[in-house]
Structure formats: structure tokens, C-alpha cells
Design a protein around this motif. Sequence first.
Motif, PDB file in Angstrom:
ATOM      1  N   GLU B  34       0.821  -1.213   0.000  1.00 44.06           N
ATOM      2  CA  GLU B  34       0.000   0.000   0.000  1.00 44.06           C
ATOM      3  C   GLU B  34       0.850   1.256   0.000  1.00 44.06           C
ATOM      4  O   GLU B  34       0.635   2.177  -0.784  1.00 44.06           O
ATOM      5  CB  GLU B  34      -0.814   0.024   1.300  1.00 44.06           C
ATOM      6  CG  GLU B  34      -2.292  -0.046   1.151  1.00 44.06           C
ATOM      7  CD  GLU B  34      -2.944  -0.285   2.516  1.00 44.06           C
ATOM      8  OE1 GLU B  34      -3.906  -1.044   2.553  1.00 44.06           O
ATOM      9  OE2 GLU B  34      -2.455   0.263   3.531  1.00 44.06           O
ATOM     10  N   THR B  35       1.807   1.290   0.926  1.00 41.46           N
ATOM     11  CA  THR B  35       2.660   2.466   1.071  1.00 41.46           C
ATOM     12  C   THR B  35       3.452   2.716  -0.211  1.00 41.46           C
ATOM     13  O   THR B  35       3.575   3.858  -0.667  1.00 41.46           O
ATOM     14  CB  THR B  35       3.621   2.262   2.264  1.00 41.46           C
ATOM     15  OG1 THR B  35       2.838   1.925   3.404  1.00 41.46           O
ATOM     16  CG2 THR B  35       4.413   3.514   2.551  1.00 41.46           C
ATOM     17  N   GLN B  38       1.274   4.104  -2.896  1.00 39.37           N
ATOM     18  CA  GLN B  38       0.981   5.515  -2.617  1.00 39.37           C
ATOM     19  C   GLN B  38       2.178   6.407  -2.929  1.00 39.37           C
ATOM     20  O   GLN B  38       2.009   7.532  -3.401  1.00 39.37           O
ATOM     21  CB  GLN B  38       0.562   5.679  -1.149  1.00 39.37           C
ATOM     22  CG  GLN B  38      -0.821   5.097  -0.868  1.00 39.37           C
ATOM     23  CD  GLN B  38      -1.131   4.973   0.615  1.00 39.37           C
ATOM     24  OE1 GLN B  38      -0.337   5.358   1.464  1.00 39.37           O
ATOM     25  NE2 GLN B  38      -2.296   4.417   0.928  1.00 39.37           N
ATOM     26  N   MET B  39       3.385   5.920  -2.665  1.00 42.26           N
ATOM     27  CA  MET B  39       4.586   6.722  -2.937  1.00 42.26           C
ATOM     28  C   MET B  39       4.719   7.033  -4.432  1.00 42.26           C
ATOM     29  O   MET B  39       5.352   8.010  -4.811  1.00 42.26           O
ATOM     30  CB  MET B  39       5.847   5.999  -2.453  1.00 42.26           C
ATOM     31  CG  MET B  39       6.024   5.941  -0.947  1.00 42.26           C
ATOM     32  SD  MET B  39       5.859   7.542  -0.112  1.00 42.26           S
ATOM     33  CE  MET B  39       7.375   8.334  -0.639  1.00 42.26           C
ATOM     34  N   TYR B  40       4.145   6.188  -5.265  1.00 43.70           N
ATOM     35  CA  TYR B  40       4.196   6.407  -6.718  1.00 43.70           C
ATOM     36  C   TYR B  40       2.974   7.174  -7.231  1.00 43.70           C
ATOM     37  O   TYR B  40       2.775   7.297  -8.437  1.00 43.70           O
ATOM     38  CB  TYR B  40       4.346   5.076  -7.455  1.00 43.70           C
ATOM     39  CG  TYR B  40       5.772   4.554  -7.464  1.00 43.70           C
ATOM     40  CD1 TYR B  40       6.299   3.885  -6.360  1.00 43.70           C
ATOM     41  CD2 TYR B  40       6.609   4.755  -8.566  1.00 43.70           C
ATOM     42  CE1 TYR B  40       7.605   3.414  -6.359  1.00 43.70           C
ATOM     43  CE2 TYR B  40       7.916   4.286  -8.575  1.00 43.70           C
ATOM     44  CZ  TYR B  40       8.406   3.617  -7.471  1.00 43.70           C
ATOM     45  OH  TYR B  40       9.704   3.157  -7.484  1.00 43.70           O
ATOM     46  N   GLY B  41       2.149   7.656  -6.311  1.00 42.84           N
ATOM     47  CA  GLY B  41       1.045   8.523  -6.724  1.00 42.84           C
ATOM     48  C   GLY B  41      -0.194   7.808  -7.240  1.00 42.84           C
ATOM     49  O   GLY B  41      -0.975   8.398  -7.988  1.00 42.84           O
ATOM     50  N   PHE B  42      -0.375   6.552  -6.854  1.00 35.36           N
ATOM     51  CA  PHE B  42      -1.576   5.830  -7.293  1.00 35.36           C
ATOM     52  C   PHE B  42      -2.752   6.151  -6.368  1.00 35.36           C
ATOM     53  O   PHE B  42      -2.589   6.229  -5.152  1.00 35.36           O
ATOM     54  CB  PHE B  42      -1.328   4.318  -7.282  1.00 35.36           C
ATOM     55  CG  PHE B  42      -0.452   3.851  -8.411  1.00 35.36           C
ATOM     56  CD1 PHE B  42      -1.017   3.255  -9.532  1.00 35.36           C
ATOM     57  CD2 PHE B  42       0.928   4.024  -8.384  1.00 35.36           C
ATOM     58  CE1 PHE B  42      -0.223   2.836 -10.587  1.00 35.36           C
ATOM     59  CE2 PHE B  42       1.736   3.608  -9.441  1.00 35.36           C
ATOM     60  CZ  PHE B  42       1.164   3.015 -10.549  1.00 35.36           C
ATOM     61  N   PHE B  43      -3.919   6.297  -6.970  1.00 28.76           N
ATOM     62  CA  PHE B  43      -5.155   6.440  -6.215  1.00 28.76           C
ATOM     63  C   PHE B  43      -5.587   5.071  -5.681  1.00 28.76           C
ATOM     64  O   PHE B  43      -5.524   4.088  -6.417  1.00 28.76           O
ATOM     65  CB  PHE B  43      -6.289   6.910  -7.133  1.00 28.76           C
ATOM     66  CG  PHE B  43      -6.413   8.388  -7.281  1.00 28.76           C
ATOM     67  CD1 PHE B  43      -6.732   9.196  -6.205  1.00 28.76           C
ATOM     68  CD2 PHE B  43      -6.238   8.976  -8.532  1.00 28.76           C
ATOM     69  CE1 PHE B  43      -6.874  10.565  -6.367  1.00 28.76           C
ATOM     70  CE2 PHE B  43      -6.380  10.347  -8.699  1.00 28.76           C
ATOM     71  CZ  PHE B  43      -6.696  11.154  -7.610  1.00 28.76           C
ATOM     72  N   PRO B  44      -6.090   5.018  -4.459  1.00 22.86           N
ATOM     73  CA  PRO B  44      -6.751   3.788  -4.024  1.00 22.86           C
ATOM     74  C   PRO B  44      -8.135   3.743  -4.665  1.00 22.86           C
ATOM     75  O   PRO B  44      -8.802   4.781  -4.743  1.00 22.86           O
ATOM     76  CB  PRO B  44      -6.882   3.973  -2.507  1.00 22.86           C
ATOM     77  CG  PRO B  44      -6.933   5.451  -2.310  1.00 22.86           C
ATOM     78  CD  PRO B  44      -6.144   6.076  -3.437  1.00 22.86           C
ATOM     79  N   LYS B 104      -4.006   6.579 -12.478  1.00 21.54           N
ATOM     80  CA  LYS B 104      -3.193   5.572 -11.785  1.00 21.54           C
ATOM     81  C   LYS B 104      -3.983   5.078 -10.577  1.00 21.54           C
ATOM     82  O   LYS B 104      -4.310   5.867  -9.699  1.00 21.54           O
ATOM     83  CB  LYS B 104      -1.876   6.189 -11.298  1.00 21.54           C
ATOM     84  CG  LYS B 104      -1.006   6.773 -12.411  1.00 21.54           C
ATOM     85  CD  LYS B 104       0.252   7.464 -11.850  1.00 21.54           C
ATOM     86  CE  LYS B 104       1.347   6.461 -11.561  1.00 21.54           C
ATOM     87  NZ  LYS B 104       2.640   7.110 -11.192  1.00 21.54           N
TER      88      LYS B 104
END
Lengths: 453, 453
Positions: B34-35, B38-44, B104
Motif C-alpha cells: 500500500e505504502t 501511494q509513494m508512486y502517486g496511485f489512487f486507491p 493511476k
Amino acid sequence: MSKKNIITPRTLSGFMELPPQEQVLFERIKRTLETTYQMYGFFPIDTPVLEYSEILLAKQAGETEKQVYRFKKGDKDIAMRFDLTVPLAKYAAKNYSALTFPFKRYAIGKVYRGERAQKGRFREFYQADIDIIGDGSLSIVNDAEIPSIIYTIFTDLGLSNFTIRLNNRKVLNGLFEMNGLSENATDIMRIIDKIDKIGVEETKSELIGSGMEENTADTLLELMTYKDTNENILAKLETYTGSNETFDLGCQELKDVVYYIGKFGVPESNYRIDLSIARGLDYYTGTVYETFVDDHPEIGSVCSGGRYDNLAEYYTKKNLPGVGMSIGLTRFFYVLNEYQYLNTKLNAPADVLIIPMTDDMSSAVSISARLRKEGLRTQIYMEKKKFKAKISYANKLSIPYAMFLGEDEIRDDKVTVKNMYTGDQVTVSLDEAITVMQESLAGLEAEAIITKE
Amino acid sequence: MSKKNIITPRTLSGFMELPPQEQVLFERIKRTLETTYQMYGFFPIDTPVLEYSEILLAKQAGETEKQVYRFKKGDKDIAMRFDLTVPLAKYAAKNYSALTFPFKRYAIGKVYRGERAQKGRFREFYQADIDIIGDGSLSIVNDAEIPSIIYTIFTDLGLSNFTIRLNNRKVLNGLFEMNGLSENATDIMRIIDKIDKIGVEETKSELIGSGMEENTADTLLELMTYKDTNENILAKLETYTGSNETFDLGCQELKDVVYYIGKFGVPESNYRIDLSIARGLDYYTGTVYETFVDDHPEIGSVCSGGRYDNLAEYYTKKNLPGVGMSIGLTRFFYVLNEYQYLNTKLNAPADVLIIPMTDDMSSAVSISARLRKEGLRTQIYMEKKKFKAKISYANKLSIPYAMFLGEDEIRDDKVTVKNMYTGDQVTVSLDEAITVMQESLAGLEAEAIITKE
């Protein structure tokens, strides 16, 4: 590859499916719950969404059973879980000898109820539960820990005007016993539970309708609607003690719980004894809680729970008392979102968008790796588009920083950083840019997710 | 309240249900994914587990369809999702005009397949997917970002000996076209995909069996099994260019991807062009990836993905090309756990267990609040038990620190802290104790979750 038919994409009604930026906010709230549960030493437990129907429906009858998603697969009669408590009971009974008690577990997961679809009601929704399960017995101090967790969560989320209302079922049951009403306890509890909705007068008529003497109803209602400081309510209860064991025990428990909640650091303004809190379920046997957002009683309780004597009586003869609470996360999020109470500054998927201005993107790529190492959520805009389209991407996603990398920057070993909120733009070394962004983002991350109430 | 029947608690076969301490490790791995996403800018993005069967089965036929959990609820024909890609396609088509592209998204969620139950195969399992979706087009640099994410994840988890194997379907399709084999491309791809399992000789016989000339099979297999540095493989491919557009384009893409993967900081030892990687699905159209743990090829690919031209062709006429990958988290965890590769020092639910030695627990409760503020996951042992039982609780849960609070400590405003690993015990001020614990726990938290490979 040619397609004949396009099937219209649609989602089942009653199933929440959020836009990307709202999902970011949802995940932040979920993460806050998770982190808090972990800080209190709860184990995560993840049970299947599907169970044997026999297991899930061991107790249930009536309404819930009708709502359950149930089907056959091969020769198996399967159902989707409708809460996280029944699976916990199964889990605790099944793994009893391998577990260490008190067993503290949290679970945040989807549950399913085929309710009539209506605004704000969901058929698939997250529950976020914690329970502390004892083996044969469980200290009353645990009953005080639960409200302290509720307090920590809502405070961390940014709420301050909320009240955890406390009561104890033994106090109520004792009162009923004292008035010769123990046989009707369940019915009375159900009527009293509606007091907030229907008012005192209507409650009184219903109590009388259920066969209660008018003066008994008056006595009960006078006590149950008595509002005062926790200390004074406890003092008032004290005057009734000495004639009924259940009542006396309930008063002592309530006193202990109030005492320890304070020790946990919960301010007096956030918890209050409310003798009208009954909780419908016959499941509860001691402490009960409900939590209300002060300015929005219409939302109802956003977090409820309590003490029970026997978690898993349908699956084991072991006596497993426990105390717990549940947050209906999907509905809670829905309400906050509808009221526009959420901090939309926290809804970006990234902290910085790197915008390369040259065909070769190797500088952008190397810098992105460095930024991530520094803890900055970093995206690169890689598409060949006009500058306007690139900057508009950062705007639409409310990414707080854009970093431009043109030929000049690459030649001079600099980066241009634009604060998308203020419009301020500087051309500095990468190290300086990182410091600037980290400081400003730390301020942003420190903001609460709920901004109004 | 007396129970007549106890229902034996049981869980459906093929449904993973972990013991508490293993679940802690599972959650740590999930959090790492998850982290990183998120660090690569993906939306959940969180889509429902249930969808209209018509939507989920728009494409599928054959095997998958048989495995789907499908049922009627009222007049609705409903199915449980069997992957996260189909729901993403629906989501992207449904929300097309509200989305900002490139879109993303990551999704970590449970999916369902009623496969034949066998050891290590699950009917409910987590997939952890990322996809980058373009609107009409999507830069090839995205194809290099995906392996950099795979690299970051596995490195963060503690693996070092793993290899991301890369190929490009256009290179393969171009080769087939050059050899007049384009009509059989899908069959050939499927045969080649098994090369690791069945060996070169058997693959050759199967290719010949499918109607291929022996010398063509030799040429193809010689190239596909060619092992060398990425640079040399690209140089070898270069010698075949100039006669087929698809092939030439595929070579250029492969070259670009290899170039940018390096820029993302992935060491050459962790990625390698492997021309025999085909990926069974006809879905992929360009770059394809598989990831192998070097010393355990028997596990198979732990993370696979690739580039596709058209995500949502069943739901929209919009052209949505994308690139993505998927980690089968449940199976991955299962394998690591079976091989005893997980760092069990990280499986505790708390950092410190406070053990009060007096009846009144208010000091313990106040101190617990302070410890949590300092970031220490803190539990209080509240039950009235013998000292041995209390300390055994800390041992069983492998909680690294126990803190004793007796009358002496409370009187002297001190705490006694015991390191449960070393047995070292000191009586110090609370501030000192916090410092000691924080330092040692920072070391523990820095340890990798995978300790062997």
C-alpha cells in the motif's frame, strides 16, 4: 477484435463506489482507525467474507436472516457475513486452545445486508470493530479502555464536540427487578432505547401500554432522563443501592468505568452517563456505549458497543465474556462527505508532480526515485502534451507541488518548484526543494481530516 | 439462556484464516505494498465485491466462468468478482468523463474463485494490483515504472535475489509474422509460455506438433532461450530489424523500457530480458513481466503484468490503453510462511505490556496513555492473575517489553522495564524508559519482514 455489444457499465445499487479523491479521504480515515487499534495492542484478524450458513445463522432469526446473501455452491450452503461479531465468535471458539486470553482483536472489513436500498443505506459496508475477549472473566477496566479508544479516534480525526454516552445494563435490569418488571425487561429496554427519537411522553405511553403502572413509568423515566455531571448521577444512583444485587453491581461497574475513563485522559466533556442508553440487543449484559456528534444528533450513534457475557455460546461451552465496539465506517464516511465536513486538501494522490519539459525523461525519473526516498509521494507526468495540459493535471488532482524540469534546470542542476496553492515558484537545488516541500507538507499532513462539525 | 446445540465452528475449505500473530505479519506485508503504491502517486480504488453477472462475465468464458460464485438475490443475477481488472474496466468506463488521465489506481482486495481445493490454492484471496490507464495513448516510460515499483516492494520486504523478467509481445508477434506464423500466434504463445516447465525439447515437439517447420522451431527457440546481458540481447534483436514493423516497434519499446528501468534505480541484477516470457493471456499487447525468486523457481511468478491496448472494450468505445501488474498476496504470504521465511520478531501486537502489581490500575492507565503518545503500541494486563501468568502473556505474544508497576515504582515515580529478548531489567524514570524502548524498537522496526530467501 471488433466488438458487437457494449454492455452499459453499472454498479449494484446500495454498493458504495467512490470517486478517486474521495477514496483517498476514506482510506485516511480507515488508516486512522487501524493505527489507533494497533496502538492499543489489538491483533488484526481477517476472517472470510463467506461462511457456512449454518455458522452465520446459528443465532439469527427474523429480519437479519431475510437480509442475508445466501446461496449454494456445489453442495455447500453458503452465506456472506452480515457483521464481524459472528465470525469472531466462530474464530474464538474454533481457535480457543491456540489463543492467548485476554484476546484483543480488531477487524475492519466489508459486511453484507440486502436491505431495502435507500439514500445513505448500504448493502455492502465496512464495519470497524474491536473486541477484548476474556477466558471465563474479564476486568472491568477493559470497559473503560474502549471509550478511551473511541475518544482517541474521533479526536485524531478532528472532531471535538462529540459525547460518548455510557450506561450499564445491570443498572437497568436491577431497576426493573426492584419494580417487579424483570419479565418484561427486554420489551422495556426496547421502548426506552427509542426515547431520543420519540420523546419522553410517547415513551411513557408505550411503557404504560406494555402493562407498566403509571407511577412506575414516572419513576423510571425521571431517573433515566436525569441529566447531570457523572459524579452527581453516580451519587443519585447510590441512593437506590442496598436492595438489589444486580443494581448494586451495575452501579459499582459504572463507577469504576467512569473513574478509569478519566485516568485514560478522556476529558469529562466527552463522556457522560446517560441512563436512557439501553442498546436494543439482548446480547449486552453490562456497560453499554453510544457516541453522538453533539451538533448532529440526527446522524444517530456513530460508534456503539458494550459488554457481553458470552461471545460464542453457539459454538463452544467455554465462557468467553467480552467488551467491544463497532464503527459503521461506510455510513460514517457517507455522512461526513454529504455534510462536506472532510478536508479536501488531503485528497491528493501525490505530494508532487514532476513535469519533464524535455523528450528524454531520465532526469525526471532519477529525481522521482530520490523524492520517494525522502518520503514524498511522487508522480511523473510522462505524456507528450502541451504545458497547459500538464499543469492542469496537477490542478485537477489537487497535487500540492509541481516540479518543472526543463533544459535550463537540467543544465544548471536545479529544479523549479511551484506551490500549487499559493502560486509561488522558485528555481533551487534539489536538496533545497526537498526541504521546502517537506516542511510545507508536514503542516498539511498535520491537518485534521474532519474540518467542520 | 441454556443452549441445546453447539454447532461445530468451522471455516470453508480454501479460505485462509490466519492465527493472530501470522495475521500481524500479513498486515505488515500488505501495508508495505500500500505504502509503495501511494509513494508512486496511485489512487486507491475500492470497488464492490459483488457486481452484476452480466458485467463481470462480459468477456469470460470457459474455465473462469465455472469457477465464479454466482447467485440470484431477488431478481438480480449477481456474481462475486474473480479479479480486480474487470471491476477496474467497469469503473473506468463508468466514470470516464469524471476521471483525469493518465489514471493511476491501486486496489488491494479479496477476489473469489471456486477452484478445486488443494494445498496452497485459495478460493478467497487477495490481489494487490496497480494499473496506469491512458486516454487514447500512454507513454512507454510507464512500462518502466511498473518494474521499478516491483523492485521497491520486494527490496523493502527484504528480498534481494529476485529477477523481473521482461519481454514484449510485439517482438514475439513480429517474429511470428516474419516466419509466416501470425495465424497461430496465440497457440505458439501458449506453448512457449510453458518452456520453463516442460523444457526446450518438449516445447520444440509441441511447436512442431502445432504445424511448425522444424528449422523455424529451432530458429525461434534459439532466440527465445538466448541468455545474455540486456544490452547483448537488445543488440542481437537489432540484427533482425528492418523487415517487420511490429517487430521493430517491439524492439524499440523493449529498449526504452530497459533504459528507463535503470534510470529508476533498479540494479541490472534484478531485471532481465527473457524472450521466452509470453504470458498466456491474449489481453497483453506490448511489454510483459514476470517476477521470480531466484532460488525458488518452483513458486512460479510472484508478480506479473504487462501492457494492454484496450482496458474496457466491453463497456465503452473509448480507447483506454494501460499497463499494470498484480501480486497474488494470499498465495505469496502462504509460500513465505510455509518456507518459514518470515521475521517472527515482527509478529507482536504490541511493543510493551504494562503489568500493574497493585489493585488500583490508575498509574498503569495514565502511563499507557503517555506511551501511546510517544508512538509505543501499548497494552495493559488488567486481569487479576499470578505474576507468572502475567509475564507468560507477554512471552506468548512475543511482546518485546514488559513494564512492571509495583508499589515501590509508583511511590518513587519510576518504572521497571524488562527487555523480553535479553532478560535485562532496569528501574528508571518513565522518560528514560521511553528512550530506551524507542531506540531498541526503531532497530526492530528497521528489520525486514522476509529474513531468508
